[in-house]
Motif scaffolding. Structure first.
Motif, mmCIF file in Angstrom:
data_model
loop_
_atom_site.group_PDB
_atom_site.id
_atom_site.type_symbol
_atom_site.label_atom_id
_atom_site.label_comp_id
_atom_site.label_asym_id
_atom_site.label_seq_id
_atom_site.Cartn_x
_atom_site.Cartn_y
_atom_site.Cartn_z
ATOM 1 N N UNK A 1 -8.612 -18.233 -12.637
ATOM 2 C CA UNK A 1 -8.945 -17.345 -13.869
ATOM 3 C C UNK A 1 -10.215 -16.724 -13.934
ATOM 4 N N UNK A 2 -11.242 -17.793 -14.053
ATOM 5 C CA UNK A 2 -12.552 -17.246 -14.253
ATOM 6 C C UNK A 2 -13.210 -16.448 -13.152
ATOM 7 N N UNK A 3 -12.740 -16.931 -11.789
ATOM 8 C CA UNK A 3 -13.182 -16.194 -10.622
ATOM 9 C C UNK A 3 -12.517 -14.728 -10.888
ATOM 10 N N UNK A 4 -11.456 -14.368 -10.901
ATOM 11 C CA UNK A 4 -10.695 -13.301 -11.263
ATOM 12 C C UNK A 4 -11.544 -12.325 -12.127
ATOM 13 N N UNK A 5 -11.866 -12.965 -13.265
ATOM 14 C CA UNK A 5 -12.404 -12.158 -14.219
ATOM 15 C C UNK A 5 -13.894 -11.574 -13.760
ATOM 16 N N UNK A 6 -14.414 -12.541 -12.917
ATOM 17 C CA UNK A 6 -15.759 -11.963 -12.469
ATOM 18 C C UNK A 6 -15.658 -10.834 -11.323
ATOM 19 N N UNK A 7 -14.589 -10.869 -10.633
ATOM 20 C CA UNK A 7 -14.492 -10.347 -9.398
ATOM 21 C C UNK A 7 -13.883 -8.647 -9.963
ATOM 22 N N UNK A 8 -13.445 -8.690 -10.951
ATOM 23 C CA UNK A 8 -12.530 -7.293 -11.100
ATOM 24 C C UNK A 8 -13.748 -6.417 -11.712
ATOM 25 N N UNK A 9 -13.383 -5.042 -11.351
ATOM 26 C CA UNK A 9 -13.947 -3.820 -11.701
ATOM 27 C C UNK A 9 -13.748 -3.602 -13.143
ATOM 28 N N UNK A 10 -14.449 -2.777 -13.780
ATOM 29 C CA UNK A 10 -14.098 -1.894 -14.922
ATOM 30 C C UNK A 10 -12.734 -1.413 -14.929
ATOM 31 N N UNK A 11 -12.213 -1.659 -16.054
ATOM 32 C CA UNK A 11 -10.875 -1.235 -16.035
ATOM 33 C C UNK A 11 -9.725 -1.757 -15.018
#
Length: 321
Positions: free
Chosen positions: A212-222
């Motif tokens: 979960x934390x990894x995904x949040x950091x990897x995602x772009x704006x929107x």
């Protein structure tokens, strides 16, 4: 008829009541059925079928129409594959006629048995829910799985570069052969290397909690984060300020429990946008191995070993190949 059921953590091929075929339904004489992780969970008693659904295993199959209920456009003898709530691992299955698809040109019966679940899942989550557009970057966790294999090919076909996380270098090479740009192996340090390819517009994740934390950091704006599984646990702590600041869309998604109309509309969309790509050679079924139904335990053990690239199939009636 005979059917495969999960009994105390094992599978049993035994007599089972033959279902009746009603208005709007078709009966399929099953040639082969695809294996999915949901079947493993159901066999273990961890994923019961939705209310009103048979306890017979199998979420997808291929075969020949042997009976047609009133109000259906199919004909006896049609070669079809079908998306099911359960029941595919049996000599016969009765299914909502709207949940069947014609076997694509150039695809064998056994190959067709492993198409409905993974392509419906990939299309639903990437293109319908996440709204993936050409050129947007995608990350697929468990990229060599059945869903991952389908998703890589769909991303390539529709012009979205895709990266993966996988369990071995062989599986990474497999994903790259399907069209992935690259990726990393599982492991905390290796997963951090995904930042070299970030930010991603869409992440399709069957792992859940531990990513979960990894995904949040990897995602772009929107960015859109679509969670479809809990292999890494059901609980996670996330930074909501980061979620708000990036305007992240967090989407939880399941398919098996959707109602009949939803599945019918999804499959109509798949038939229109995805199925022609098989005849064009832009999509290929990823069937790694077939097992006779008498060897079902071996097939389930192989799937549980997490070394399968693509899909496995159980052959129910070899005369229909």
């Amino acid at each position: 008829m005979k059917a495969l059921q999960g009994v105390e953590g094992r599978v049993e091929w035994a007599e089972h009541p033959t279902p009746t075929c009603d208005v709007g339904e078709i009966r399929i004489r099953v040639a082969a059925a695809g294996l999915n992780r949901a079947d493993l969970l159901q066999r273990a008693g961890l994923y019961p079928p939705p209310p009103g659904t048979t306890e017979v295993l199998g979420l997808e199959c291929a075969g020949v129409v042997s009976e047609v209920g009133a109000g259906c456009d199919w004909q006896i003898g049609d070669r079809v594959c079908a998306l099911l709530g359960g029941g595919g691992m049996a000599e016969e299955v009765v299914v909502d006629a709207r949940h069947a698809l014609p076997i694509p040109d150039g695809v064998t019966m056994h190959e067709a048995a492993v198409l409905p679940e993974v392509y419906a899942t990939a299309w639903l989550n990437l293109f319908q829910l996440a709204g993936l557009k050409p050129g947007q970057k995608v990350l697929l966790h468990a990229g060599a799985s059945g869903v991952g294999s389908a998703a890589i090919q769909l991303c390539k076909a529709f012009g979205s570069p895709v990266w993966v996380s996988v369990g071995s270098s062989d599986r990474l090479a497999y994903c790259e052969s399907l069209g992935a740009q690259g990726g990393v192996l599982r492991g905390e340090e290796q997963l951090q290397a995904l930042h070299d390819f970030a930010p991603f517009d869409v992440i399709l994740d069957p792992v859940g909690g531990s990513y979960a934390a990894l995904n949040l950091n990897l995602l772009a704006l929107d960015g859109r984060w679509v969670n479809i599984g809990l292999l890494g646990g059901r609980k996670a702590e996330i930074d909501l300020a980061l979620l708000l600041g990036k305007r992240i869309h967090l989407i939880g998604s399941t398919l098996r429990t959707r109602d009949g109309l939803f599945k019918a509309q999804l499959l109509q969309d798949v038939r229109q946008h995805v199925w022609p790509l098989f005849a064009e050679g832009r999509l290929r079924p990823q069937l790694q191995r077939s097992f006779a139904v008498k060897d079902a335990e071996l097939a389930f053990a192989e799937l549980a070993g997490n070394g399968v690239n693509g899909k496995l199939v159980l052959v129910i009636d070899p005369t229909l190949a």
